[in-house]
Design an enzyme around this catalytic site. Structure first.
Site, PDB file in Angstrom:
ATOM      1  CG  HIS A 378      -1.808   1.170   1.340  1.00 61.27           C
ATOM      2  ND1 HIS A 378      -3.126   1.151   0.945  1.00 61.27           N
ATOM      3  CD2 HIS A 378      -1.584   2.425   1.817  1.00 61.27           C
ATOM      4  CE1 HIS A 378      -3.664   2.333   1.167  1.00 61.27           C
ATOM      5  NE2 HIS A 378      -2.743   3.121   1.702  1.00 61.27           N
ATOM      6  CD  GLU A 379       1.847   3.168   3.824  1.00 62.00           C
ATOM      7  OE1 GLU A 379       1.991   4.350   3.469  1.00 62.00           O
ATOM      8  OE2 GLU A 379       0.834   2.771   4.410  1.00 62.00           O
ATOM      9  CG  HIS A 382      -0.067   6.132  -0.761  1.00 64.18           C
ATOM     10  ND1 HIS A 382      -1.163   6.688  -1.376  1.00 64.18           N
ATOM     11  CD2 HIS A 382      -0.552   5.512   0.346  1.00 64.18           C
ATOM     12  CE1 HIS A 382      -2.254   6.418  -0.682  1.00 64.18           C
ATOM     13  NE2 HIS A 382      -1.910   5.704   0.366  1.00 64.18           N
ATOM     14  CG  HIS A 388      -6.335   6.632   0.373  1.00 55.94           C
ATOM     15  ND1 HIS A 388      -6.274   7.539   1.404  1.00 55.94           N
ATOM     16  CD2 HIS A 388      -5.348   5.731   0.618  1.00 55.94           C
ATOM     17  CE1 HIS A 388      -5.303   7.194   2.237  1.00 55.94           C
ATOM     18  NE2 HIS A 388      -4.730   6.104   1.773  1.00 55.94           N
TER      19      HIS A 388
END
Length: 905
Positions: A378-379, A382, A388
């Site tokens: 997830h990180e 980004h 999101h």
């Protein structure tokens, strides 16, 4: 960032906890044993003779024999992979060649289509494929010997059916799950802040930016640009850092743990739903054994991220070609840290879209066992610019996308059949197509293969160990787990507790894949599956391109638009870790190339005019009129819709991308295609060689016009006429050079229309900075009076006659000289004598008072608390000289904060 869910609306036996140590929670009643045939056997490998560089052994199981011949293969790691330890007894950095020698690959029974991979880390383990079947082998003892008992298991894809002896595992809907937070996001993580949406190039709405802000840095160390709209293999070279809390918790198992987590994340990035070829490669592992040797880690998540980003820079090599250069750095820690609003349940922090910025391409991961793989993915998403899934841009483009994709703001569980949402794939593709991921193009000599073994097979991830990693060292697996919770919900009990009460958190912490869940059963994706139901391995299927789709709608009705055709990697779609398609995925062509009817407005001007009644007013409530802004815009930003308020210095970026087919600028024939400049001809066709000649004729030879040139030296104070340039003139260039060492010589170019209206430096008001002069769709570029070479230029045909003047307000020992050139049609009756030296001497009135002259805002170092934008605010008189007569009470601000909040993921 992830946060634990609340307990609102849950029945008593299913309440989820907010924090550890949690209040008592009953996970459920004891579960009965599962049923099903055993698909594994205990075997003792027999070492076979072979060369010194070869490992060969024999296994007998399932009524057949297996001969594995293996050779060392460390391609799991980057070629120059190193593990360095900081602060311990081995504080000096050094590689670990023994680890590289623990990875092997080869064949089974000499079959060319077979594949075997083994590791000697924590005992001999691995897997192999033969004749459509997959087998995994794990040691049953604690030693490292090959000739001890091993368990050989047979696998296959098949249908994952529920255990008939168990109730179907059920995932209950959560009122909210764990929350991700992203730098430049808000404290709730449910939608991104305005600043974050600006960075992600919002598809609609107003973007308020300064001239130099929001610039994505050029690819670090990149020499060449990748081709646009081409799918290319990308390699994310990574530094993994484990801090002292990780070293204390995992001990000698640490490196095995973080490599396992990384391999799980790499597998997620291999899924075709990401619509790109993304390969994670480990370049180096740093293990911090003493806290003082590592980055400063605290409960402040934003500060921890900043500290780590600064700390990791010392280890990176400047050149992208260096084998130890990495594209991103990831810190693992057991430290609890907070996002915004005192919420200390954050699992990850990172900046957005910083992958090729060596100063900001980093993230911090809160380790909770194997769950850290999802946090890492997830990180890193980004860092690769993904917002999101519930952010405004994503919802506008795709509508609500659910809560089970990788970039959901709350972590409940991931849909493993579609881990990446369409929005994530689009944003990643745009990042790569725009050239902001070119640092990922350099491939290591060996790529990172994904391990085939399931983590639940390892003693490092037995059920008790999974509980310790998530809940703490004093917890172990709850023996009275309910049937409904098997494989779906990890429950733990404190070892010193006398009460038969178990705890859980996070809503749906699945048991690790491969964890035994009953006799003859293993967990897989949250289900308890019969081993024998998975008899054949899932074949690896590489993707291939489908057919090109029909050409889309043209972006313009005239003047040269663009239309696209694309193809998908779906013939077939990659499956089971297969390779994503490489090559051109989008093609475009010019359309509607006929000239537009003359209306006195450029296509970019029409786009700016759309915002004239867009709730933008001045201090008196009057609507502002917006015109294109070219001056001061970075070349890389020419395809953004910069608009300036007419007659004012205020400007805004209304769109991250102008409409396809818009000219990149007034001095070029190149056009914008999806936010990037591409070459085009004067016939409005992409890649056409046709150019405008000096006469403004497309494809002409320069014979239809003649050159007009001259010079002028002022002889009186006031406004002196130099020349009247007729309508239809092209390639206008007027220059006034100051004498060496004299910047403000008291003489300034001026421009007025035939009816006497000043367009530049009229009424003794001097423009000190660069600006654009709009004349019925034609742009004249003015350098500003502060430039050493004061210049007025236009490459387009002039729509109406304009008079060039020189304003002289002071005497000089060496008066300046003005030179001009332009071209007029051969058949035009034009005489320089009739147009110049009419020398109307204007009486100089008393100079108006000085005024504040504003510079452009500087680039924001970041959008987080503590950084500032600045601009120059200078008091100058009409001649451009510094003055001290401005009203201090009316002085505009020269600094403003970039943001007031820390920026969580």
């Amino acid at each position: 960032m992830l946060r634990d869910p609340t307990t609102t609306g849950w029945p008593p036996l299913l309440l989820l906890l907010l924090q550890l140590p949690p209040p008592p929670l009953v996970c459920g009643a004891p579960a009965g044993p599962g049923t099903g045939a055993q698909a594994s056997e205990l075997v003792v490998p027999t070492r076979l003779p072979g060369s010194a560089s070869e490992l060969a052994f024999h296994l007998s199981a399932f009524g057949q024999g297996f001969v594995l011949r293996l050779a060392p293969d460390a391609s799991f790691l980057a070629p120059e992979f190193k593990i360095e330890r900081l602060g311990g007894s081995s504080a000096a950095a050094g590689g670990e060649p023994g680890l590289r020698g623990c990875f092997f690959s080869g064949t089974v029974n000499g079959e060319r289509e077979s594949l075997a991979a083994m590791s000697c880390v924590a005992g001999w383990s691995g897997s192999f494929l033969l004749a459509g079947e997959e087998f995994t082998i794990q040691p049953q003892g604690a030693g490292d010997s090959l000739d001890q008992p091993h368990r050989l298991q047979r696998w296959g894809p098949g249908q994952r059916r529920e255990d008939p002896g168990l109730a179907a595992a059920e995932v209950f809907p959560l009122p909210q799950g764990l929350e991700w937070e992203v730098e430049m996001g808000n404290g709730q993580g449910q939608e991104r802040s305005d600043n974050e949406e600006d960075r992600k190039q919002d598809k609609e709405g107003l973007l308020k930016e300064t001239e130099d802000s929001r610039k994505v840095p050029p690819p670090f160390g990149s020499k060449t640009r990748s081709k646009r709209f081409v799918s290319e293999a990308r390699f994310v070279e990574t530094l993994l850092v484990a801090d002292a809390s990780m070293a204390a918790f995992y001990g000698t198992d640490l490196q095995n743990h973080i490599l396992t987590v990384m391999s799980m994340a790499a597998r997620i990035y291999k899924h075709p739903s990401i619509r790109n070829s993304v390969n994670l490669v480990v370049v180096k592992v740093l293990i911090v054994e003493k806290e003082r040797w590592g980055p400063e880690v605290s409960d402040n998540g934003g500060l921890t991220l900043r500290n780590f980003c600064s700390w990791q820079r010392r280890f990176n090599k400047p050149s992208d070609r260096h084998p130890e250069h990495y594209d991103t750095a990831i810190l693992f820690t057991r430290q609890n840290f907070c996002g915004k609003g005192e919420q200390c349940d954050t699992l990850g922090m990172a900046d957005v879209g910083t992958i090729c910025d060596p100063d900001k391409s980093c993230s911090v991961i809160k380790d909770e066992g194997l769950q850290a793989a999802y946090t890492l993915a997830h990180e890193l998403g980004h860092v690769l610019s993904m917002p999101h899934d519930d952010s405004k841009p994503c919802v506008r483009l795709f509508g609500p996308m659910g809560k089970y994709h990788m970039m959901a703001p709350f972590f409940i569980h991931v849909n493993k059949t579609l881990p990446w949402s369409p929005c994530s794939a689009v944003y990643l593709t745009e990042l790569l197509d725009d050239g902001h991921g070119d640092c990922l193009l350099d491939a290591p000599t060996s790529v990172l293969p994904l391990p085939t073994g399931l983590p639940g097979h390892s003693t490092l991830y037995e059920l008790d160990q999974q509980c310790k990693q998530i809940f703490g060292p004093d917890f172990r697996h709850c023996p009275n787990t309910s049937v409904e919770d098997i494989c779906v919900q990890l429950c733990a009990r404190h070892r010193d507790s006398d009460e038969p009460i178990c705890h859980t958190k996070n809503g749906s912490l699945l048991w690790a894949d491969g964890t035994p869940c009953g006799p003859g059963h293993l967990c897989l994706d949250g289900s308890c599956v019969l081993k024998e139901d998975v008899e054949n391995p899932k074949a690896v299927v590489d993707g291939d391109w489908g057919p090109w789709r029909p050409w889309g709608q043209c972006s313009r009705t005239c003047g040269g638009g663009i239309q696209f055709s694309n193809r998908e990697c779906d013939n077939p779609m990659p499956q089971n870790g297969g390779r994503f398609c490489l090559g051109e995925r989008v093609k475009y062509q010019s359309c509607n190339t006929e000239e537009c009817p003359p209306n006195g407005k450029s296509f970019r001007e029409q786009q700016c005019e759309k915002y004239n009644a867009y709730n933008h007013t001045d201090l008196d409530g009057n609507f502002l009129q917006w015109v294109p802004k070219y001056s001061g815009v970075s070349p890389r930003d020419r395809c953004k819709l910069f608009c300036r308020a007419r007659g004012r210095s205020e400007f805004k970026v209304f769109e991250a991308k102008v409409i396809d087919g818009t000219l990149c600028g007034p001095d070029t024939l190149s056009i914008c295609v999806r936010g990037q400049c591409v070459k085009a001809g004067c016939d409005h066709v992409v890649n056409s060689p046709k150019k405008l000649d000096k006469c403004g004729v497309c494809g002409g030879k320069g014979t239809a016009c003649r050159k007009i040139s001259g010079s002028f030296t002022p002889f009186s104070y006031g406004y002196n006429d130099i020349v009247t340039i007729p309508a239809g003139a092209t390639n206008i260039d007027v220059k006034q050079r100051s004498h060496p060492g004299v910047r403000n010589d008291g003489s300034y170019l001026a421009l007025k229309t035939a009816n006497g209206q000043y367009l530049l430096n009229g009424n003794l008001a001097i423009s000190a900075i660069e600006q654009d002069i709009l004349v019925k769709g034609t742009i004249l570029k003015y350098s500003g009076s502060m430039a050493t070479l004061e210049r007025l230029q236009s490459f387009q045909a002039l729509p109406e006659p304009l008079t060039v003047q020189l304003l002289t307000v002071s005497g000089e020992v060496f008066p300046p000289k003005v030179r001009y050139t332009f071209f007029v049609p051969n058949d035009m009756d034009f005489s320089v004598q009739n147009s110049k030296e009419r020398a109307t001497t204007n009486i100089i009135q008393s100079l108006p008072s000085a005024e504040w002259v504003l510079g452009d805002w500087s680039e924001c170092p970041s959008t987080c608390r503590g950084s500032w934008q600045r601009r120059t605010v200078e008091c100058r008189d009409p001649s451009g000289q510094a003055s001290d007569t401005c009203d201090e009470a009316l002085k505009p601000e020269d600094a403003k904060p970039c943001g007031s909040q820390p920026c969580p993921l």
